[in-house]
Design a protein around this motif. Structure first.
Motif, short mmCIF file in Angstrom:
data_model
loop_
_atom_site.label_atom_id
_atom_site.label_comp_id
_atom_site.label_asym_id
_atom_site.label_seq_id
_atom_site.Cartn_x
_atom_site.Cartn_y
_atom_site.Cartn_z
N LEU A 7 79.74 27.23 -74.99
CA LEU A 7 78.42 27.86 -74.65
C LEU A 7 77.99 28.40 -75.83
CD1 LEU A 7 77.38 29.32 -71.84
CD2 LEU A 7 79.49 31.02 -72.39
N LEU A 8 76.73 28.04 -75.79
CA LEU A 8 76.12 29.21 -76.90
C LEU A 8 75.55 29.68 -76.23
CD1 LEU A 8 75.62 25.63 -78.75
CD2 LEU A 8 76.59 27.24 -79.59
N GLN A 9 74.82 30.77 -76.83
CA GLN A 9 73.60 31.50 -76.70
C GLN A 9 72.40 31.46 -77.53
OE1 GLN A 9 74.56 36.12 -75.91
NE2 GLN A 9 71.85 36.81 -74.72
N GLY A 10 71.02 31.39 -77.11
CA GLY A 10 69.74 30.87 -77.73
C GLY A 10 68.77 30.28 -77.84
N ASP A 11 68.18 29.60 -78.57
CA ASP A 11 66.58 28.62 -78.58
C ASP A 11 67.44 27.43 -78.56
OD1 ASP A 11 64.46 27.42 -78.71
OD2 ASP A 11 64.09 28.63 -79.77
N ILE A 12 67.38 26.91 -77.04
CA ILE A 12 67.58 25.23 -76.74
C ILE A 12 66.80 24.15 -77.74
CG2 ILE A 12 66.28 24.66 -75.05
CD1 ILE A 12 68.75 23.31 -73.59
N THR A 13 65.38 24.34 -78.72
CA THR A 13 64.66 23.82 -79.20
C THR A 13 65.22 23.51 -80.59
OG1 THR A 13 63.37 25.52 -79.17
CG2 THR A 13 62.82 24.13 -77.79
N GLN A 14 66.44 24.84 -80.83
CA GLN A 14 66.71 24.92 -82.31
C GLN A 14 68.03 24.41 -82.74
OE1 GLN A 14 64.79 26.45 -84.90
NE2 GLN A 14 63.55 26.18 -83.04
N ILE A 15 68.84 23.40 -81.85
CA ILE A 15 69.89 23.60 -81.25
C ILE A 15 69.86 21.91 -81.95
CG2 ILE A 15 72.49 23.00 -80.57
CD1 ILE A 15 71.45 25.82 -78.82
N PRO A 16 70.80 20.68 -82.50
CA PRO A 16 70.72 19.66 -83.40
C PRO A 16 71.88 18.93 -82.40
CG PRO A 16 71.23 20.77 -85.53
CD PRO A 16 71.19 22.11 -84.32
N VAL A 17 71.02 17.93 -80.73
CA VAL A 17 71.94 17.33 -80.51
C VAL A 17 71.39 15.70 -80.63
CG1 VAL A 17 70.62 17.84 -78.42
CG2 VAL A 17 73.25 18.39 -78.61
N GLU A 18 71.75 15.02 -79.87
CA GLU A 18 71.17 13.83 -79.29
C GLU A 18 70.27 14.26 -78.60
OE1 GLU A 18 72.28 9.00 -78.81
OE2 GLU A 18 74.58 10.64 -79.27
N ALA A 19 70.45 14.31 -77.43
CA ALA A 19 69.57 15.17 -75.78
C ALA A 19 69.40 16.52 -75.83
CB ALA A 19 69.60 14.10 -74.75
N MET A 20 68.60 16.57 -75.49
CA MET A 20 68.42 18.24 -74.66
C MET A 20 67.57 18.57 -73.29
SD MET A 20 65.07 19.93 -77.10
CE MET A 20 66.82 20.38 -78.47
N VAL A 21 68.50 19.04 -72.38
CA VAL A 21 67.68 18.64 -71.40
C VAL A 21 66.80 19.76 -71.01
CG1 VAL A 21 68.41 19.21 -68.59
CG2 VAL A 21 69.88 17.43 -70.42
N ASN A 22 65.30 19.60 -70.47
CA ASN A 22 64.62 20.07 -70.26
C ASN A 22 64.33 20.55 -68.30
OD1 ASN A 22 61.57 21.61 -69.87
ND2 ASN A 22 60.46 19.89 -70.24
N ALA A 23 64.17 22.54 -68.44
CA ALA A 23 64.24 22.14 -66.52
C ALA A 23 62.18 22.62 -66.63
CB ALA A 23 64.47 23.82 -67.00
N ALA A 24 61.85 20.81 -66.33
CA ALA A 24 60.95 20.74 -66.45
C ALA A 24 60.91 20.95 -64.73
CB ALA A 24 60.51 19.47 -66.48
N ASN A 25 58.97 21.23 -64.14
CA ASN A 25 58.73 21.26 -63.01
C ASN A 25 58.43 19.43 -62.91
OD1 ASN A 25 55.48 20.81 -64.03
ND2 ASN A 25 55.78 22.83 -64.77
#
Length: 173
Positions: A7-25
């Protein structure tokens, strides 16, 4: 296996990871909240790939997911998933949210992704109740977590969602 959930609090775009999930429309063309932040931080290559997906299949339906490169983000991939808009819960919203997480894991497995960050899907402008959304997310992630996935980050932008997830992980973790 829940020791793999962080569990992390912050800006998902700043966290290095192999894949980030976007809550898209469903348009895949960016929007507000997490969607807008990912498109802004990732740059135009993500939008170009999303436009190609739209041309091929007409966007992304609620409960489904598609994958693109991550552009300028500290990731290799962005998994765009469309959660449901909350309309009282009698229109299949919980099943659609569950499906969104499962479709993300289909792509995680297909691309052999070892680390992924999830935002709180559908809890912003789509108004899905945050506690119910966290419970559905936790159940779906727990059901699909396996040895090949080393880490799943739950990234909360605001304190309320962080507190909900913290309590949930204390109870069930």
């Amino acid at each position: 296996m829940s020791d793999k959930i962080k569990l992390l609090q912050g800006d998902i775009t700043q966290i290095p990871v192999e894949a980030m999930v976007n809550a898209a429309n469903s348009s895949l063309l960016g929007g507000g909240g997490v969607d807008g932040a990912i498109h802004r931080a990732g740059g135009k290559s993500i939008l170009e790939e999303c436009r190609a997906i739209r041309a091929r299949q007409g966007g992304c339906k609620e409960g489904d997911a598609v994958i693109t490169g991550a552009g300028n983000l500290p990731a290799r991939y962005v998994i765009h998933t469309v959660g449901p808009v909350w309309n009282g819960g009698q229109n299949g919203e919980p099943d659609l949210l569950r499906s969104a997480y499962h479709r993300c894991f289909d792509l995680i497995d297909e691309h052999k992704i070892k680390s992924v960050s999830f935002p709180n899907i559908s809890t912003g402008i789509y108004r899905f109740p945050k506690t119910l959304a966290a419970e559905i997310a936790f159940e779906a992630i727990s059901a699909r977590l396996h040895e090949a996935v080393e880490q799943v980050n739950i990234v909360c932008f605001e304190q309320e969602s962080y507190a909900i997830w913290h309590n949930l992980l204390q109870q069930r973790g």
